[in-house]
Motif scaffolding. Structure first.
Motif, mmCIF file in Angstrom:
data_model
loop_
_atom_site.group_PDB
_atom_site.id
_atom_site.type_symbol
_atom_site.label_atom_id
_atom_site.label_comp_id
_atom_site.label_asym_id
_atom_site.label_seq_id
_atom_site.Cartn_x
_atom_site.Cartn_y
_atom_site.Cartn_z
ATOM 1 N N GLU A 45 -5.485 6.152 -0.725
ATOM 2 C CA GLU A 45 -6.219 6.696 0.422
ATOM 3 C C GLU A 45 -7.165 5.671 1.045
ATOM 4 O O GLU A 45 -7.382 5.668 2.234
ATOM 5 C CB GLU A 45 -7.003 7.948 0.022
ATOM 6 C CG GLU A 45 -6.127 9.160 -0.206
ATOM 7 C CD GLU A 45 -5.366 9.599 1.034
ATOM 8 O OE1 GLU A 45 -5.947 9.627 2.135
ATOM 9 O OE2 GLU A 45 -4.168 9.926 0.896
ATOM 10 N N LYS B 85 -0.515 4.525 2.748
ATOM 11 C CA LYS B 85 -1.211 5.323 1.736
ATOM 12 C C LYS B 85 -0.454 5.325 0.416
ATOM 13 O O LYS B 85 -1.055 5.321 -0.654
ATOM 14 C CB LYS B 85 -1.451 6.735 2.249
ATOM 15 C CG LYS B 85 -2.514 6.770 3.336
ATOM 16 C CD LYS B 85 -2.762 8.150 3.861
ATOM 17 C CE LYS B 85 -3.847 8.096 4.923
ATOM 18 N NZ LYS B 85 -4.095 9.393 5.530
ATOM 19 N N LEU C 277 -7.536 2.263 2.267
ATOM 20 C CA LEU C 277 -6.707 1.116 2.631
ATOM 21 C C LEU C 277 -7.463 -0.180 2.380
ATOM 22 O O LEU C 277 -8.686 -0.231 2.498
ATOM 23 C CB LEU C 277 -6.297 1.228 4.100
ATOM 24 C CG LEU C 277 -5.450 2.449 4.457
ATOM 25 C CD1 LEU C 277 -5.172 2.492 5.948
ATOM 26 C CD2 LEU C 277 -4.155 2.464 3.671
ATOM 27 N N GLU D 242 1.844 5.014 8.460
ATOM 28 C CA GLU D 242 0.604 5.393 7.779
ATOM 29 C C GLU D 242 0.889 5.978 6.398
ATOM 30 O O GLU D 242 0.211 5.654 5.428
ATOM 31 C CB GLU D 242 -0.189 6.388 8.622
ATOM 32 C CG GLU D 242 -1.561 6.669 8.044
ATOM 33 C CD GLU D 242 -2.457 7.456 8.976
ATOM 34 O OE1 GLU D 242 -3.583 7.761 8.539
ATOM 35 O OE2 GLU D 242 -2.061 7.757 10.109
ATOM 36 N N ARG D 243 1.919 6.805 6.294
ATOM 37 C CA ARG D 243 2.230 7.394 4.984
ATOM 38 C C ARG D 243 2.667 6.331 3.985
ATOM 39 O O ARG D 243 2.389 6.436 2.794
ATOM 40 C CB ARG D 243 3.254 8.508 5.120
ATOM 41 C CG ARG D 243 4.645 8.067 5.474
ATOM 42 C CD ARG D 243 5.607 9.258 5.465
ATOM 43 N NE ARG D 243 6.938 8.843 5.757
ATOM 44 C CZ ARG D 243 7.621 9.221 6.822
ATOM 45 N NH1 ARG D 243 7.084 10.058 7.679
ATOM 46 N NH2 ARG D 243 8.847 8.786 7.011
#
Length: 93
Positions: free
Chosen positions: A82, A77, A84, A73-74
């Motif tokens: 932020e 991002k 997606l 996920e990081r």
């Protein structure tokens, strides 16, 4: 030419969850798609998945034609911000 079996990404997530005894958390974002193999971001196309393991391939991941991309996920991002993009992703640890 050898034909590769396809399965829905959601089915793959279920199988991995069961095999890992739910130790690997995954979140599917986007449409459930049929996938059959992993390919590099630059070579991936319809029915393929691609994953990011090295930041050197970040630009290729942004442009990949893969049906689904697998990343943390990081990293998602960091690549896309932020908000997606509207594409199928499998976010995991």
């Amino acid at each position: 030419m050898m034909q590769t079996a396809q399965m829905l990404l959601s089915e793959l997530v279920d199988k991995v969850s069961k095999c890992s005894k739910n130790r690997l958390e995954m979140q599917m974002v986007g449409t459930d798609v049929a996938v059959s193999r992993f390919m590099s971001p630059a070579e991936a196309g319809e029915g393929d998945m691609s994953f990011l393991t090295d930041p050197r391939y970040a630009e290729a991941m942004k442009a990949t034609k893969a049906a689904a991309i697998v990343l943390r996920e990081r990293d998602a991002k960091a690549l896309f911000g932020e908000e997606l993009p509207n594409r199928t992703m499998l976010l995991c640890d």
